[in-house]
Write a protein that holds these residues in place. Structure first.
Motif, PDB file in Angstrom:
ATOM      1  N   ALA A 193     -26.757  -1.930 -14.763  1.00  0.00           N
ATOM      2  CA  ALA A 193     -26.430  -0.607 -14.220  1.00  0.00           C
ATOM      3  C   ALA A 193     -26.058  -0.698 -12.743  1.00  0.00           C
ATOM      4  N   ILE A 194     -26.763  -1.534 -11.992  1.00  0.00           N
ATOM      5  CA  ILE A 194     -26.470  -1.682 -10.561  1.00  0.00           C
ATOM      6  C   ILE A 194     -25.076  -2.274 -10.341  1.00  0.00           C
ATOM      7  N   LEU A 195     -24.712  -3.245 -11.156  1.00  0.00           N
ATOM      8  CA  LEU A 195     -23.400  -3.895 -11.009  1.00  0.00           C
ATOM      9  C   LEU A 195     -22.247  -2.944 -11.307  1.00  0.00           C
ATOM     10  N   LYS A 196     -22.530  -1.862 -12.014  1.00  0.00           N
ATOM     11  CA  LYS A 196     -21.479  -0.883 -12.332  1.00  0.00           C
ATOM     12  C   LYS A 196     -21.276   0.141 -11.227  1.00  0.00           C
ATOM     13  N   ARG A 210     -40.634  -6.243   2.195  1.00  0.00           N
ATOM     14  CA  ARG A 210     -39.369  -5.934   1.542  1.00  0.00           C
ATOM     15  C   ARG A 210     -39.144  -4.442   1.324  1.00  0.00           C
ATOM     16  N   ASN A 211     -40.136  -3.605   1.603  1.00  0.00           N
ATOM     17  CA  ASN A 211     -40.016  -2.176   1.337  1.00  0.00           C
ATOM     18  C   ASN A 211     -40.165  -1.406   2.637  1.00  0.00           C
ATOM     19  N   LYS A 212     -39.107  -0.735   3.059  1.00  0.00           N
ATOM     20  CA  LYS A 212     -39.096  -0.061   4.364  1.00  0.00           C
ATOM     21  C   LYS A 212     -40.105   1.080   4.421  1.00  0.00           C
ATOM     22  N   PHE A 231     -30.594  -1.819  -5.501  1.00  0.00           N
ATOM     23  CA  PHE A 231     -31.328  -3.071  -5.708  1.00  0.00           C
ATOM     24  C   PHE A 231     -32.548  -3.152  -4.799  1.00  0.00           C
ATOM     25  N   SER A 232     -32.448  -2.583  -3.594  1.00  0.00           N
ATOM     26  CA  SER A 232     -33.570  -2.651  -2.656  1.00  0.00           C
ATOM     27  C   SER A 232     -34.786  -1.897  -3.172  1.00  0.00           C
ATOM     28  N   ALA A 281     -36.409  -4.563  -5.566  1.00  0.00           N
ATOM     29  CA  ALA A 281     -36.500  -5.968  -5.148  1.00  0.00           C
ATOM     30  C   ALA A 281     -37.954  -6.413  -4.994  1.00  0.00           C
ATOM     31  N   SER A 282     -38.802  -5.559  -4.410  1.00  0.00           N
ATOM     32  CA  SER A 282     -40.203  -5.922  -4.211  1.00  0.00           C
ATOM     33  C   SER A 282     -40.908  -6.130  -5.541  1.00  0.00           C
ATOM     34  N   HIS A 283     -40.698  -5.193  -6.453  1.00  0.00           N
ATOM     35  CA  HIS A 283     -41.339  -5.305  -7.766  1.00  0.00           C
ATOM     36  C   HIS A 283     -40.855  -6.529  -8.524  1.00  0.00           C
ATOM     37  N   LEU A 284     -39.571  -6.797  -8.456  1.00  0.00           N
ATOM     38  CA  LEU A 284     -39.014  -7.968  -9.139  1.00  0.00           C
ATOM     39  C   LEU A 284     -39.628  -9.256  -8.592  1.00  0.00           C
ATOM     40  N   THR A 285     -39.810  -9.317  -7.284  1.00  0.00           N
ATOM     41  CA  THR A 285     -40.438 -10.498  -6.666  1.00  0.00           C
ATOM     42  C   THR A 285     -41.872 -10.682  -7.150  1.00  0.00           C
TER      43      THR A 285
END
Length: 309
Positions: A226-229, A295-297, A240-241, A244-248
């Motif tokens: 979905a992000i790539l679209k 990674r999370n502002k 993606f940001s 990103a934290s959860h994926l890590t």
């Protein structure tokens, strides 16, 4: 002659062999693990406080994060305090009841964390792939049900394993080649039939271990697609940001879990075995608040305000 009385009669305590081959480094190990434990407690307590105090963090994602932080506190508190005490003992022991309790809490925390990470992946999937339906699909009631379900699912698993472990006949020896109690380690010490325990262990590995991992992986395949679209680079970066934290955290948790439980039974030294378990049981809970704060502002800003006040 084989003993025919119950296991409690003959095995009243277990001796941990982990770290015993480094007697000259006991003080150093104590300081290292004490620092890790205190840092883990501090980091996760700050995360919990920040998600409770600041309204900007009153969202499903941070509700799950606060529960993850609470889990990490429980997880490390199950193993590290016993380790710290044993560093000052010549014979590093844990009582029979203490061993079963440690197994129960370890399985509960690890199982809940795996399912909770899958629930967090679902939250990110809904946020990115179905943003208009997000308030309905991730309502307060749904979030509470997902967290409660994670705990209940893990509790059923841990109670089952603990009860089966208590039924094992342990005639000796009582030495565990590790620094903690775990089901596979206890099965090696049993002099009774362990086929039921092993079967339940395989089923649990598939349901509470592999299933959340596959669900999380599938969610991220859909999320990344979905992000790539998204046509704009800014939109892709922003989307993606948010995950990103959860994926890590997911990669760290499931990656170390696979190394810890699916490594070959032969060819690993005791030191290597201990290192892998330290990464899974001790380092992972330490890294989670660090990953989210770096990674999370929103978390970084909230923690900055909390520490500044």
């Amino acid at each position: 002659m084989p003993f025919e009385m119950n296991n409690q009669t003959f095995v009243t305590e277990f001796i941990f062999l982990g770290f015993s081959s480094h007697s000259n480094l006991q003080g150093f190990f104590f300081l290292v693990f004490l620092a890790i434990y205190l840092t883990t407690l501090l980091g996760n307590v700050l995360i919990i406080m920040a998600t409770r105090i600041y309204p900007v963090l009153h969202t499903p994602m941070y509700y799950f994060l606060s529960n993850l932080s609470f889990l990490d506190i429980c997880y490390t508190s199950t193993t590290i305090p016993v380790m710290l005490v044993n560093f000052f003992r010549e014979k590093k022991t844990i009582s029979y009841e203490g061993c079963l309790s440690q197994i129960f809490f370890l399985l509960t925390c690890a199982g809940t964390e795996g399912v909770l990470l899958a629930a967090m992946a679902y939250d990110r999937y809904v946020a990115i792939c179905h943003p208009l339906q997000y308030p309905v699909l991730m309502s307060v009631k749904v979030c509470a049900c997902l967290v409660t379900g994670s705990w209940l699912f893990a509790l059923v698993n841990s109670v089952t394993h603990t009860v089966l472990a208590a039924m094992l006949t342990l005639c000796g020896p009582n030495e565990i080649s590790h620094f903690l109690c775990d089901i596979p380690l206890l099965l090696k010490l049993s002099c009774s039939d362990t086929s039921v325990n092993e079967s339940v262990l395989y089923v649990a590995s598939a349901t509470i271990g592999l299933s959340p991992c596959l669900f999380t992986a599938g969610s991220y395949v859909l999320i990344i697609s979905a992000i790539l679209k998204i046509p704009s680079a800014t939109g892709r970066s922003k989307s993606f940001s948010t995950c990103a934290s959860h994926l890590t955290v997911v990669v760290v948790f499931f990656g170390t879990a696979i190394f810890n439980y699916d490594k070959p039974s032969e060819g690993y030294s005791l030191d290597m075995d201990i290192l892998i378990s330290v990464l899974f049981c001790i380092v992972t809970p330490l890294l989670n608040p660090i990953i989210y704060s770096l990674r999370n502002k929103e978390v970084k800003d909230a923690l900055g305000k909390l520490i500044g006040n």
